[in-house]
Design a protein around this motif. Sequence first.
Motif, PDB file in Angstrom:
ATOM      1  N   SER A  17      44.215  42.374  46.668  1.00 32.47           N
ATOM      2  CA  SER A  17      43.387  42.284  47.034  1.00 32.47           C
ATOM      3  C   SER A  17      42.932  43.479  47.680  1.00 32.47           C
ATOM      4  O   SER A  17      44.059  44.110  47.305  1.00 32.47           O
ATOM      5  N   VAL A  63      31.594  36.323  42.173  1.00 31.07           N
ATOM      6  CA  VAL A  63      32.901  36.990  43.184  1.00 31.07           C
ATOM      7  C   VAL A  63      32.579  35.657  44.512  1.00 31.07           C
ATOM      8  O   VAL A  63      32.964  36.034  45.400  1.00 31.07           O
ATOM      9  N   ARG A  66      35.705  34.192  46.650  1.00 38.77           N
ATOM     10  CA  ARG A  66      36.482  35.764  46.217  1.00 38.77           C
ATOM     11  C   ARG A  66      36.026  36.467  46.925  1.00 38.77           C
ATOM     12  O   ARG A  66      37.252  37.309  47.733  1.00 38.77           O
ATOM     13  N   ASN A  82      39.077  39.279  47.216  1.00 37.02           N
ATOM     14  CA  ASN A  82      40.529  38.452  47.147  1.00 37.02           C
ATOM     15  C   ASN A  82      40.557  38.015  45.687  1.00 37.02           C
ATOM     16  O   ASN A  82      39.621  38.144  45.149  1.00 37.02           O
ATOM     17  N   SER A  83      41.705  38.316  45.661  1.00 37.99           N
ATOM     18  CA  SER A  83      41.773  37.133  43.393  1.00 37.99           C
ATOM     19  C   SER A  83      41.233  37.655  42.928  1.00 37.99           C
ATOM     20  O   SER A  83      40.437  37.480  42.076  1.00 37.99           O
ATOM     21  N   LYS A  85      39.981  40.298  39.965  1.00 37.73           N
ATOM     22  CA  LYS A  85      40.377  40.371  38.026  1.00 37.73           C
ATOM     23  C   LYS A  85      40.414  41.021  37.546  1.00 37.73           C
ATOM     24  O   LYS A  85      39.366  41.725  38.382  1.00 37.73           O
ATOM     25  N   ASP A  88      36.814  42.691  37.682  1.00 31.26           N
ATOM     26  CA  ASP A  88      35.600  43.569  38.876  1.00 31.26           C
ATOM     27  C   ASP A  88      36.408  44.542  38.688  1.00 31.26           C
ATOM     28  O   ASP A  88      35.343  45.374  39.432  1.00 31.26           O
TER      29      ASP A  88
END
Length: 118
Positions: A17, A63, A66, A82-83, A85, A88
Amino acid sequence: QVRLVESGGGLVQAGESLRLSCAGSGSIFSFNTMGWFRQAPGKQRELVARSTSGGAISYADSVKGRFSIARENAKNVNLQMNSLKTEDTAVYYCASSSGFDGTRWDYWGQGTQVTVSS
């Protein structure tokens, strides 16, 4: 004069995160909508999330679930990611608008780099 200053970018691993912050200054009427955009290398800048002073919030489909946008006050906005990838990875920009429909953005921050490694 309106100014936006982002902070909080960095390098993280996938699944972790990161929280971005944007501090604004200037006329309060320039902050009716605040938002976060991102631009990855070779791609167009895209809207990630936006929040109006009236409480309306919207997210890009990529998104949803997340990322979370939240306004600390009338001129400051955060983006909890959060989470994360690898996709991103991008430069993230804070923006503000005197409007409410998200079609025109008047002011931009300098951007903060977010890099997500696999």
